[in-house]
Design a protein around this motif. Structure first.
Motif, PDB file in Angstrom:
ATOM      1  N   MET B  33       0.844  -1.191   0.000  1.00  0.00           N
ATOM      2  CA  MET B  33       0.000   0.000   0.000  1.00  0.00           C
ATOM      3  C   MET B  33       0.882   1.245   0.000  1.00  0.00           C
ATOM      4  O   MET B  33       1.621   1.469   0.946  1.00  0.00           O
ATOM      5  CB  MET B  33      -0.881   0.029   1.258  1.00  0.00           C
ATOM      6  CG  MET B  33      -1.711  -1.223   1.503  1.00  0.00           C
ATOM      7  SD  MET B  33      -3.355  -1.150   0.771  1.00  0.00           S
ATOM      8  CE  MET B  33      -3.045  -1.811  -0.859  1.00  0.00           C
ATOM      9  N   ASP B  34       0.793   2.049  -1.066  1.00  0.00           N
ATOM     10  CA  ASP B  34       1.598   3.268  -1.069  1.00  0.00           C
ATOM     11  C   ASP B  34       0.701   4.482  -0.833  1.00  0.00           C
ATOM     12  O   ASP B  34      -0.504   4.352  -0.609  1.00  0.00           O
ATOM     13  CB  ASP B  34       2.383   3.390  -2.379  1.00  0.00           C
ATOM     14  CG  ASP B  34       1.469   3.502  -3.579  1.00  0.00           C
ATOM     15  OD1 ASP B  34       0.262   3.285  -3.423  1.00  0.00           O
ATOM     16  OD2 ASP B  34       1.969   3.817  -4.666  1.00  0.00           O
ATOM     17  N   ALA B  35       1.287   5.639  -0.858  1.00  0.00           N
ATOM     18  CA  ALA B  35       0.601   6.927  -0.731  1.00  0.00           C
ATOM     19  C   ALA B  35      -0.396   6.945   0.431  1.00  0.00           C
ATOM     20  O   ALA B  35      -0.053   6.552   1.542  1.00  0.00           O
ATOM     21  CB  ALA B  35      -0.072   7.299  -2.054  1.00  0.00           C
ATOM     22  N   GLU B  36      -1.630   7.397   0.136  1.00  0.00           N
ATOM     23  CA  GLU B  36      -2.622   7.555   1.203  1.00  0.00           C
ATOM     24  C   GLU B  36      -2.938   6.224   1.885  1.00  0.00           C
ATOM     25  O   GLU B  36      -3.065   6.156   3.103  1.00  0.00           O
ATOM     26  CB  GLU B  36      -3.919   8.139   0.621  1.00  0.00           C
ATOM     27  CG  GLU B  36      -3.767   9.573   0.168  1.00  0.00           C
ATOM     28  CD  GLU B  36      -4.596   9.884  -1.067  1.00  0.00           C
ATOM     29  OE1 GLU B  36      -5.429   9.046  -1.456  1.00  0.00           O
ATOM     30  OE2 GLU B  36      -4.386  10.952  -1.649  1.00  0.00           O
ATOM     31  N   LEU B  37      -3.055   5.165   1.069  1.00  0.00           N
ATOM     32  CA  LEU B  37      -3.365   3.858   1.653  1.00  0.00           C
ATOM     33  C   LEU B  37      -2.247   3.409   2.590  1.00  0.00           C
ATOM     34  O   LEU B  37      -2.506   2.830   3.644  1.00  0.00           O
ATOM     35  CB  LEU B  37      -3.577   2.829   0.542  1.00  0.00           C
ATOM     36  CG  LEU B  37      -4.766   3.077  -0.390  1.00  0.00           C
ATOM     37  CD1 LEU B  37      -4.799   2.033  -1.495  1.00  0.00           C
ATOM     38  CD2 LEU B  37      -6.063   3.059   0.382  1.00  0.00           C
ATOM     39  N   GLY B  38      -1.000   3.670   2.204  1.00  0.00           N
ATOM     40  CA  GLY B  38       0.144   3.283   3.017  1.00  0.00           C
ATOM     41  C   GLY B  38       0.135   3.984   4.364  1.00  0.00           C
ATOM     42  O   GLY B  38       0.409   3.387   5.408  1.00  0.00           O
ATOM     43  N   GLN B  39      -0.218   5.264   4.344  1.00  0.00           N
ATOM     44  CA  GLN B  39      -0.263   6.014   5.604  1.00  0.00           C
ATOM     45  C   GLN B  39      -1.361   5.467   6.521  1.00  0.00           C
ATOM     46  O   GLN B  39      -1.165   5.335   7.727  1.00  0.00           O
ATOM     47  CB  GLN B  39      -0.528   7.491   5.327  1.00  0.00           C
ATOM     48  CG  GLN B  39       0.686   8.201   4.757  1.00  0.00           C
ATOM     49  CD  GLN B  39       0.344   9.561   4.196  1.00  0.00           C
ATOM     50  OE1 GLN B  39      -0.748  10.073   4.391  1.00  0.00           O
ATOM     51  NE2 GLN B  39       1.294  10.148   3.479  1.00  0.00           N
ATOM     52  N   ARG B  40      -2.486   5.135   5.914  1.00  0.00           N
ATOM     53  CA  ARG B  40      -3.596   4.550   6.687  1.00  0.00           C
ATOM     54  C   ARG B  40      -3.168   3.243   7.339  1.00  0.00           C
ATOM     55  O   ARG B  40      -3.477   2.952   8.490  1.00  0.00           O
ATOM     56  CB  ARG B  40      -4.784   4.274   5.765  1.00  0.00           C
ATOM     57  CG  ARG B  40      -5.531   5.508   5.405  1.00  0.00           C
ATOM     58  CD  ARG B  40      -6.503   5.853   6.527  1.00  0.00           C
ATOM     59  NE  ARG B  40      -6.832   7.265   6.484  1.00  0.00           N
ATOM     60  CZ  ARG B  40      -7.486   7.909   7.428  1.00  0.00           C
ATOM     61  NH1 ARG B  40      -7.867   7.282   8.516  1.00  0.00           N
ATOM     62  NH2 ARG B  40      -7.752   9.188   7.301  1.00  0.00           N
ATOM     63  N   LEU B  41      -2.457   2.430   6.529  1.00  0.00           N
ATOM     64  CA  LEU B  41      -2.011   1.127   7.016  1.00  0.00           C
ATOM     65  C   LEU B  41      -1.028   1.298   8.175  1.00  0.00           C
ATOM     66  O   LEU B  41      -1.103   0.598   9.185  1.00  0.00           O
ATOM     67  CB  LEU B  41      -1.372   0.368   5.851  1.00  0.00           C
ATOM     68  CG  LEU B  41      -0.853  -1.032   6.121  1.00  0.00           C
ATOM     69  CD1 LEU B  41      -1.060  -1.878   4.878  1.00  0.00           C
ATOM     70  CD2 LEU B  41       0.601  -1.054   6.490  1.00  0.00           C
ATOM     71  N   GLU B  42      -0.118   2.239   8.043  1.00  0.00           N
ATOM     72  CA  GLU B  42       0.855   2.451   9.119  1.00  0.00           C
ATOM     73  C   GLU B  42       0.171   2.938  10.385  1.00  0.00           C
ATOM     74  O   GLU B  42       0.600   2.596  11.488  1.00  0.00           O
ATOM     75  CB  GLU B  42       1.941   3.427   8.657  1.00  0.00           C
ATOM     76  CG  GLU B  42       2.754   2.787   7.546  1.00  0.00           C
ATOM     77  CD  GLU B  42       4.096   3.432   7.295  1.00  0.00           C
ATOM     78  OE1 GLU B  42       4.389   4.458   7.917  1.00  0.00           O
ATOM     79  OE2 GLU B  42       4.832   2.874   6.471  1.00  0.00           O
TER      80      GLU B  42
END
Lengths: 294, 441
Positions: B33-42
Motif C-alpha cells: 500500500m503506497d501513498a494515502e493507503l500506506g499512511q492509513r495502514l501504518e
C-alpha cells in the motif's frame, strides 16, 4: 609469443596474484551462470518445495512457444535499429562538433548529458512525453494527422522504444567518436585536400577507416546495450506491450521469472540469451574485426 | 534484499531505542500500500503497537502487489521471510498450493487462544479465502470490488440526468454516444483492470463460468472457459466502441492511463475498484462524482449476480518463533475489530470485511452522509452467489491475466476478432494452468 613469457620462480605467487580476480569471476559470474544452467533443467514451484528434474523440457517448450519466437525477432529488430540509429546520429553529431572550432567543449558537454540519466528515469521521461492521454508528443502528432497510440499499435510502440533507447546511447557513442576524430592526424586530411579531395571523399577514404577501431568497439557495446541494459527502459515505458510487441528477450526473462514465478523457463531463457551473446561477440571478433585497421 | 534488511534493522534499532524497559517481539509486515493507503495502514500498525507493549508490528512497503509477492517468496527461499505478508487475491491460488510456507489463519487463531468467529465476516470474502473444507487460510484485510464512477457535470452538459447513471450496457452505449455527440466529453467510458473488470467480473455478474471445477475452487485440474457467448459478445462490443471512440483503452494490468482520462474529464465514465474511491474524490477537483454498480446485459440476465472481490489478504508465513505467532494472532484480532475495520473502509473505499464494521458504519450514519459509499457492498452481496459468481481462484493467475491483456490488445489492434482473441487466451491460459498443476503435484 615465447619471448613474452615470464617464468616465475615461485610456484604459488602467480596463483595468489590471480586469486582475487578468479574469485570475483567465480562468485559473480561462473557460479550464478551454473545455477541458471541447473535451474533450466528443473521445474520448481515458486516457494522451492518441489523440484523435478525434467531434462530439456523447458527448452523444448520455449522454442515451441509463439511468444518466444516473437521475442527473438523483436529483439533482433530492436537491437539492430537502436545500434544503427544511435551510431549514425552520434557520428553525424561528432563530425559536426569536431568542425566547430570555438565552444566545441560546450557542445560536447551538452551532448553528453543524457548519458548521466538512469535508464528508468529515461523511460519515465519518454513515457510522459508520449503518453497517449497526457503526453505532448501525441498531441502534436495528432495535429499533424498522425494518430499516435503506442498502447494499442505495436509498431508505434517499437518505434517509441527504439527512439528512447537510442537517445540515451547517442551521448556515449558521441564521446567515443569525438575522441576518435580528434586522434585523426590533421596532416592526412590536409594532404588530401591539397590533392583536391572534397570533404565527403576525405571523410570516407581517410577519416572513417581510421575510426574503424572505435566503430567496431561501439558496435559491440551498442548491441550489448540494446540487448541487456534497456531492461529498465522497457519496464518503465511499455512493459513489453502491447501484445508483446516490445517484449525483448531480457524483459521476457524478467517477466516470466520474477512476475510469472516460472523459474525453470526463465533460467532456460537466460541460458539461451547468454549463448546468443557469446555467439554474436565471437562472430563479430572473427569476421568484422578483420576489417578493422588499428 | 540487503537494502530491505538494512531498512528493517534501522527501523528496529529506532524502535528498540525508543522503548527502554521491554524486550518486545518484533513482527515484520510486508505490504503493497503506497501513498494515502500506506499512511492509513501504518496508522493501524501504530494503533496496535500503542494498544499493548508486548509486540511491535513493523510495516514495510515492498512495491506493487506482484512485487510484494515476489519479494516474500524470494525471502522465504532465503529463510528471511516476514511474519505477515499482504498478498493480492490473484496470488491466492499460489499461496494455497504452498502448504509448507503458510501458517493458516484458522489454526493460528485457535492455537494462540484468540476468539475467532469466521461467520462474522462477509460471506463472499470468507468463501474466497477458504480451502475446500471451509477453513479460512488468510486474514481478510482489504477487499474491494469494481464499481462505476461517473462525471455528473458531464452528464448534465450532455443533457442527461446526473442522478440516473446507466444500468445496462445498452444504456451505457446510448448515453456515451450522447455525451460524445453533444461535445460534453470526447469519450464515453474507460476502465482499469480489463482482465478483472471486463472479463472476470463480467462473467460473474452474468453467471457465466470462468473456468471448470467451480472456477478453480475445486482443485488443480481446472481449465478456463471464459470464451463463452456472453464474453465474446462483450469483447466484440468493446472493440466496436473503441473504434467509434466511445471507449478508450487505459492500458494493461491495472490500466495506468485510465484514471487520468477520467480526472481530465476526457472520459465521462470510469470503471475500477471501489478502493479507488479516495483517489477519485481527491483527484476530481472540478466536477462532481457519481457512483453506480457495474452495468450488465439485460437480455442475458434479468437479475445480475454479485460481483467478485479483489484486493488482498494477510498471510502468516511459517518458520517463526511461537512467540511471534502469538503476536500475529493478537494483531489479527485488533485488525478485524469493528472500529479499525470501519475506519479503514470509510477512509479508503475498501469493503467493510466484517458485518460488525458495516453495522458500525450504519450506526455512525456514514452511508447516509456519503451517498454511493455502499454501492460496492450492495453489489457484492446481492442475490445468492452461484458457483460462477463465488470468485475465481487459479494458480498462476497473474500470468493468465497478462495473457488476457495481450489478447485484448490484439483485439483492439484489429489483428484478431473477439472470438479468436478469447479462444487464444483460453488456450494459452490452460497451458499456464497445466504448468502450475505440474509444479504443485
Amino acid at each position: 609469443m615465447q619471448t613474452k613469457r615470464t617464468i616465475f620462480p615461485n610456484k604459488l605467487l602467480p596463483y595468489a596474484l590471480l586469486a582475487p580476480q578468479l574469485a570475483v569471476t567465480l562468485i559473480f559470474f561462473i557460479w550464478p551462470a551454473a545455477q541458471a544452467v541447473k535451474s533450466s533443467f528443473e521445474r520448481e514451484d515458486p516457494f522451492g518445495f518441489r523440484t523435478t528434474f525434467i531434462w530439456f523440457e523447458n527448452y523444448a517448450r520455449l522454442f515451441a512457444e509463439a511468444g518466444y519466437v516473437n521475442s527473438l525477432s523483436k529483439t533482433a529488430v530492436f537491437a539492430v535499429s537502436v545500434t544503427l540509429l544511435s551510431m549514425t546520429l552520434s557520428l553525424i553529431l561528432a563530425v559536426a562538433v569536431n568542425r566547430v572550432l570555438r565552444s566545441n567543449r560546450a557542445y560536447t558537454t551538452l551532448l553528453v548529458w543524457p548519458y548521466a540519466v538512469a535508464p528508468v528515469v529515461v523511460g519515465i521521461l519518454w513515457w510522459f512525453m508520449f503518453n497517449p492521454t497526457i503526453g505532448i508528443a501525441p498531441y502534436v502528432l495528432r495535429s499533424m494527422g498522425i494518430a499516435w497510440n503506442h498502447r494499442v499499435d505495436g509498431n508505434q510502440a517499437m518505434i517509441f522504444v527504439v527512439i528512447a533507447a537510442s537517445w540515451k546511447q547517442i551521448s556515449y557513442n558521441f564521446l567515443f567518436f569525438v575522441a576518435g576524430l580528434q586522434s585523426v592526424p590533421q596532416s592526412l586530411t590536409e594532404a588530401a585536400a591539397i590533392d583536391g579531395a572534397g570533404p565527403f571523399k576525405r571523410f570516407w577514404t581517410i577519416v572513417f577507416p581510421l575510426l574503424s577501431p572505435t566503430t567496431f568497439f561501439l558496435l559491440i557495446v551498442n548491441i550489448n546495450y540494446a540487448m541487456f541494459d534497456t531492461f529498465g527502459l522497457i519496464d518503465a515505458t511499455t512493459s513489453g506491450g502491447p501484445n508483446q510487441a516490445t517484449n525483448i528477450l531480457v524483459y521476457k526473462v524478467y517477466a516470466d521469472g520474477f512476475l510469472g514465478l516460472n523459474i525453470g523457463s526463465s533460467a532456460a531463457q537466460s541460458v539461451v540469451l547468454m549463448l546468443i551473446v557469446i555467439v554474436l561477440t565471437a562472430v563479430q571478433f572473427r569476421f568484422i574485426e578483420r576489417r578493422v585497421q588499428y | 534484499m540487503s537494502k530491505n534488511a538494512l531498512r528493517l534493522s534501522v527501523g528496529l534499532a529506532a524502535i528498540i531505542a525508543t522503548t527502554p524497559a521491554f524486550a518486545q517481539t518484533e513482527i515484520a509486515w510486508w505490504h503493497a500500500m503506497d501513498a494515502e493507503l500506506g499512511q492509513r495502514l501504518e496508522a493501524i500498525a501504530t494503533g496496535f503497537n500503542e494498544s499493548q507493549d508486548e509486540f511491535v508490528v513493523v510495516p514495510s512497503y515492498k512495491g506493487t502487489y506482484p512485487e510484494t509477492l515476489t519479494a516474500a517468496i524470494a525471502a522465504f527461499r532465503a529463510n528471511e521471510q516476514p511474519a505477515i505478508v499482504q498478498v493480492f487475491e490473484v496470488g491466492t491460488g499460489t499461496m494455497m498450493a504452498a502448504k509448507g510456507a503458510v501458517n493458516p489463519v484458522y489454526s493460528l487463531m485457535t492455537d494462540n487462544g484468540e476468539a475467532w468467529d469466521p461467520s462474522g465476516f462477509l460471506a463472499p470474502v470468507t468463501g474466497y479465502y477458504s480451502d475446500t473444507d471451509g477453513n479460512i487460510l488468510s486474514m481478510p484485510f482489504n477487499s474491494s470490488t469494481p464499481i462505476m464512477y461517473y462525471n455528473k457535470d458531464v452528464f448534465e452538459k450532455a443533457g442527461l440526468d446526473p442522478e440516473t447513471p446507466p444500468k445496462t450496457w445498452a444504456e451505457l452505449e446510448t448515453m456515451s454516444r450522447q455525451i460524445m455527440e453533444s461535445g460534453a466529453a470526447p469519450c464515453g467510458f474507460t476502465t482499469g483492470w480489463v482482465s478483472w473488470v471486463q472479463l472476470e467480473n463480467l462473467s460473474a455478474i452474468h453467471d457465466q463460468p470462468y473456468g471448470t471445477l467451480e472456477n478453480g475452487f475445486g482443485g488443480l485440474g481446472t481449465e478456463f472457459t471464459f470464451n463463452g457467448e456472453v464474453q465474446v459478445k462483450h469483447w466484440e462490443n468493446l472493440k466496436k466502441w473503441a473504434d467509434e471512440g466511445l471507449f478508450q483503452y487505459g492500458g494493461p494490468v491495472g490500466g495506468a492511463d485510465a484514471p487520468p482520462k477520467f480526472y481530465a474529464q476526457e472520459c465521462a465514465i470510469y470503471m475500477n475498484s471501489s478502493a479507488s474511491r479516495a483517489g477519485v474524490i481527491n483527484n476530481a477537483k472540478d466536477f462532481e462524482v457519481g457512483f453506480a454498480p457495474l452495468p450488465y446485459y439485460d437480455d442475458v440476465i434479468a437479475e445480475p449476480k454479485n460481483s467478485i472481490i479483489g484486493g488482498a489478504t494477510l498471510w502468516a508465513l511459517n518458520g517463526k518463533d511461537p512467540e511471534v505467532y502469538k503476536g500475529v494472532a493478537q494483531f489479527f484480532t485488533y485488525l478485524s475489530s469493528p472500529e479499525v475495520q470501519a475506519g479503514w473502509h470509510q477512509a479508503t473505499g475498501y469493503l467493510p470485511i466484517t458485518n460488525a464494521a458495516y453495522d458500525l458504519g450504519v450506526e455512525q450514519g456514514y452511508y447516509e452522509a456519503n451517498p454511493g459509499s455502499d454501492i460496492a457492498i450492495n453489489q457484492i452481496t446481492r442475490g445468492t452467489p452461484t458457483a460462477n459468481s463465488k470468485g475465481v481462484r487459479f494458480g498462476n493467475l497473474t500470468q493468465a491475466r497478462t495473457v488476457v491483456d495481450e489478447e485484448f490488445e490484439a483485439l483492439l489492434a484489429g489483428s484478431k476478432t473477439a472470438q479468436e482473441a478469447l479462444d487464444s487466451a483460453v488456450e494459452r491460459g490452460n497451458q499456464i494452468l497445466r504448468d502450475f498443476e505440474a509444479a504443485n503435484q
